[in-house]
Design an enzyme around this catalytic site. Structure first.
Site, PDB file in Angstrom:
ATOM      1  N   SER A   1       0.853  -1.193   0.000  1.00 40.48           N
ATOM      2  CA  SER A   1       0.000   0.000   0.000  1.00 40.48           C
ATOM      3  C   SER A   1       0.885   1.237   0.000  1.00 40.48           C
ATOM      4  O   SER A   1       2.011   1.202   0.488  1.00 40.48           O
ATOM      5  CB  SER A   1      -0.918   0.011   1.223  1.00 40.48           C
ATOM      6  OG  SER A   1      -0.145   0.095   2.398  1.00 40.48           O
TER       7      SER A   1
ATOM      8  N   ASP B   1      -1.427 -10.147   6.809  1.00 42.47           N
ATOM      9  CA  ASP B   1      -1.093 -11.564   6.991  1.00 42.47           C
ATOM     10  C   ASP B   1      -1.767 -12.411   5.911  1.00 42.47           C
ATOM     11  O   ASP B   1      -1.173 -13.333   5.345  1.00 42.47           O
ATOM     12  CB  ASP B   1      -1.543 -12.034   8.382  1.00 42.47           C
ATOM     13  CG  ASP B   1      -1.013 -11.134   9.489  1.00 42.47           C
ATOM     14  OD1 ASP B   1       0.130 -10.669   9.362  1.00 42.47           O
ATOM     15  OD2 ASP B   1      -1.732 -10.887  10.468  1.00 42.47           O
TER      16      ASP B   1
END
Length: 316
Positions: free
Chosen positions: A191, A239
């Site tokens: 991101s 994750d």
């Protein structure tokens, strides 16, 4: 489409465990199993729930205990792995022990792939801050990243590892080249705060895959992915992302574009299902709480297994 590789693939995943909810190993194990991987988990912590809740209780595994578990595998000669996956860690000595284990496993299997999410911090309103102790940065930079094959930092973590700030896509590509030079042949900046061409409601992720061909020349494939922002704070998404990226890069080893499209599309399906369900539970006009925002993992089984591609990547 290239044929998908079948495998008796075994992953050693060293991450957090929560009794309730989906972060760490709880977020990584189910998707990997659904996608056909054997997953051996070492739980670096065992907490009642993630630490974003009002309360949490539990235990932390120290580096000696990690070593002891690994010794047990070794004594039984079952310390053979195709992949190692690691995420959030708060302890520098634990992280150093992970590196020792990865190096030993790589001596056993030179094709072992280490997928590392170097979790250190993030940006809020443009300001970056670390949410792990500062002494982890040199361990990640000098010990972990050099033995990693695939890394998934966010923009802030990529900046920390290289000591370079990113303001433009060009600078991001330079930072990814610096990260390649440190070791990993696949780098995904998961991101960023770069401006998306599709507008402010989209988030940019960038990927870079550097292959050394038989004749010694280097080939780099670079991609950009713009995905819709989802207006909520989720926990465990990084994750889940790293686990699915492990799986899809395995199935499409020379096609980072397809691997990222499948990973990001599956993420979108999971997040959309989660936010829809969380809002319904919270009721009209109420903000969903931590428990309501737990990822709808089991409900998303089909999307994880065979994601409809709803986010496309651009080759740069």
């Amino acid at each position: 489409m290239e044929p998908e590789r079948e495998c008796e693939c075994r992953v050693l995943s060293i991450q957090s465990h929560v009794v309730r909810g989906y972060v760490g190993n709880k977020a990584a194990t189910f998707p990997l199993q659904v996608l056909g991987f054997e997953v051996d988990t070492v739980n670096s912590v065992q907490f009642s729930n993630h630490t974003g809740y009002a309360h949490w209780k539990g235990q932390v595994l120290n580096s000696d205990e990690l070593h002891e578990l690994y010794e047990g595998l070794k004594l039984n000669k079952v310390n053979q792995y195709d992949y190692v996956l690691t995420g959030y860690t708060r302890d520098a000595s634990f992280l150093a022990m992970v590196v020792d284990i990865v190096q030993e496993l790589k001596q056993q299997n030179s094709n072992l792939v280490y997928v590392c999410d170097p979790v250190m911090g993030d940006k809020w309103n443009g300001e970056g801050s670390m949410y792990v102790p500062k002494d982890l940065l040199p361990v990640y930079r000098d010990k972990v990243v050099p033995v990693a094959d695939i890394i998934t930092p966010n923009q802030f973590e990529a900046e920390l590892l290289t000591g370079r700030k990113i303001h433009t896509e060009e600078e991001a590509l330079e930072v990814m080249d610096m990260l390649h030079a440190m070791g990993p042949e696949t780098v995904v900046i998961t991101s960023s705060d770069l401006q998306a061409s599709l507008g402010n409601n989209y988030l940019i992720a960038l990927g870079s895959h550097r292959k050394t061909k038989a004749d010694g020349t280097k080939m780099t494939q670079r991609i950009r992915v713009e995905s819709p922002k989802v207006d909520a704070v989720f926990v465990g998404t990084g994750d889940l992302f790293a686990a699915m990226l492990l799986a899809w890069t395995h199935k499409h080893p020379n096609n980072l574009k397809v691997a990222c499209e499948k990973t990001v599309s599956a993420m979108q399906h999971v997040l959309q299902r989660t936010i829809t369900s969380a809002k319904a539970q919270a009721g009209e006009g109420n903000k969903p709480n931590s428990a309501q925002l737990e990822l709808r993992m089991v409900q998303s089984k089909k999307d994880i297994e065979n994601p409809e591609i709803i986010v496309k990547a651009t080759v740069l």
